[in-house]
Design an enzyme around this catalytic site. Sequence first.
Site, PDB file in Angstrom:
ATOM      1  N   VAL A 117       0.895  -1.238  -0.171  1.00  0.00           N
ATOM      2  CA  VAL A 117      -0.034   0.094   0.135  1.00  0.00           C
ATOM      3  C   VAL A 117       0.839   1.133   0.066  1.00  0.00           C
ATOM      4  CG1 VAL A 117      -1.532   1.415   1.384  1.00  0.00           C
ATOM      5  CG2 VAL A 117      -1.914  -0.790   1.172  1.00  0.00           C
ATOM      6  N   PRO A 118       0.961   2.044  -1.169  1.00  0.00           N
ATOM      7  CA  PRO A 118       2.014   3.015  -1.395  1.00  0.00           C
ATOM      8  C   PRO A 118       1.825   4.211  -0.447  1.00  0.00           C
ATOM      9  CG  PRO A 118       0.481   3.031  -3.120  1.00  0.00           C
ATOM     10  CD  PRO A 118       0.128   1.929  -2.235  1.00  0.00           C
ATOM     11  N   CYS A 119       1.930   4.298   0.668  1.00  0.00           N
ATOM     12  CA  CYS A 119       1.725   5.378   1.605  1.00  0.00           C
ATOM     13  C   CYS A 119       3.084   6.204   1.402  1.00  0.00           C
ATOM     14  CB  CYS A 119       1.634   4.980   3.129  1.00  0.00           C
ATOM     15  SG  CYS A 119       2.912   4.024   3.824  1.00  0.00           S
ATOM     16  N   HIS A 120       3.895   5.829   0.758  1.00  0.00           N
ATOM     17  CA  HIS A 120       5.108   6.667   0.690  1.00  0.00           C
ATOM     18  C   HIS A 120       4.603   7.737  -0.438  1.00  0.00           C
ATOM     19  CE1 HIS A 120       5.231   3.389  -2.491  1.00  0.00           C
ATOM     20  NE2 HIS A 120       5.863   4.399  -3.212  1.00  0.00           N
ATOM     21  N   ARG A 121       3.584   7.380  -1.233  1.00  0.00           N
ATOM     22  CA  ARG A 121       3.169   8.539  -2.229  1.00  0.00           C
ATOM     23  C   ARG A 121       2.347   9.571  -1.535  1.00  0.00           C
ATOM     24  NH1 ARG A 121       1.877   3.485  -6.495  1.00  0.00           N
ATOM     25  NH2 ARG A 121       3.808   2.851  -6.557  1.00  0.00           N
TER      26      ARG A 121
END
Lengths: 192, 260
Positions: B159-163
């Site tokens: 889940v790309p929370c870095h985005r």
Amino acid sequence: MDDRTLAGLLADDLDAAFETLVRAHVDRCHAIALRVTGSHHDAEEVAQEAFVRAYRALAGYPPERISSLRLRPWLATIVVNLCRNRHRRAAPPALSLTALLDAGAEPQATLASGPAATAERHDARERLGTLLANLPERYRVPVVLRHVDSLSYAELALVLGKPEGTLKAQVHRGLAMLRVAAAAAGLEELIA
Amino acid sequence: MTDNPMLTSLTAPAPAHLADDVLVEVGLADRMAPLGTAIGVLWVAWNGRGVAAVDLAEDGPAAAAHHQVVSGRRTLLADALPASLAGPIARRLSGDRSARITLDLRGHTDFEVAVWEKALDIPFGEVRPYGWIAAEIGRPKAVRAVGTALGHNPVPLVVPCHRVVRTDGTIGQYSLGGPGNKRAILAAEGLDPDGLETAARRGERLIGSDTTHIVCWPTCRHARRVSAAHRVPFRSLRDAQARGYRACKVCRPTAIEAAA
């Protein structure tokens, strides 16, 4: 832990008690699947799938229904049904039981006793397992449940939905066929 | 009981792994295996219900011990992810949003799950502010709670929370080893974190095109293909709308002036 207590724990908290159910019943469920399918590979798949189905079923049952379950025959029913749904057989029969019976079956060899006796016994057991797996299903399944899994005839009746008298006759006939086949295959030692 | 000695010899213990396989399949135990990524080796935990965790750790035993405490489930180390997981995860990490990866998010709130699902909508190589997630999930005032939920994301990268970046345009914190890793992952996706922050400080919060009169988040693919001659920066959606621009229907820039 007896099954009545275990059923109570499952009704109470499925996730907490399910591992106990698996560890208590995994060997027998695997043995039933192995001796009904005659395949180690199929037996592992069937046993695993049976427990997964059991878990999902229990997750949907109300607690009263879980606590009144008779776990031994209930699990055996799931295993037997999964075996029946599986048509493929991993290994071809080592010898045809029907052909042996038709031919009047002469004993071919006797078990050697020697330094490799343990390996021989293992081999003999596997050959006996193959003979059992080649019994017609209506004899094989009751024989496995009664004599590999040691269920009572009352429990067999629950699993297979047939009268006890019918099942006794099927087990008797199945054992007789197996004895003939075992003698023909030189496995007298295991029958004695 | 009249056990037949011929047949009782046919009982034997099941293979040792069978009970564990069952427990993993129904989600009462997890397996954990290493995964190579842009920021080094990560440890992925999964069971029959889906991927449950992605974490940094010294080594496998440390990863499994930590996951066991966090999840409350026995955690068994494996050599590698099964192909059915390794394939989709590799595709997801390289930007393929069609890669299907089921997640085991038991024990988390509906709000958290909504935030994480929305983060999955952000394309590879793009970023959105916390306030955008809050607006998109219908909780425009819950910007701080969105940040907290992203910090609790149990499956970073998958889940790309870095985005998701701060509403003021700075890159912000990252749960997986700190903000340096967040910058490294975004750089690996082709972004320039320093450049994004510099532009945000200049007040370039949204980018419009004076030919289409459409305004986007700066990293939206539609904003990035606007040529320099037609590129018009805006401080806010309200400023852009006052000049006759409309919001991009793909990246959906939101009114985020209030939240910072």
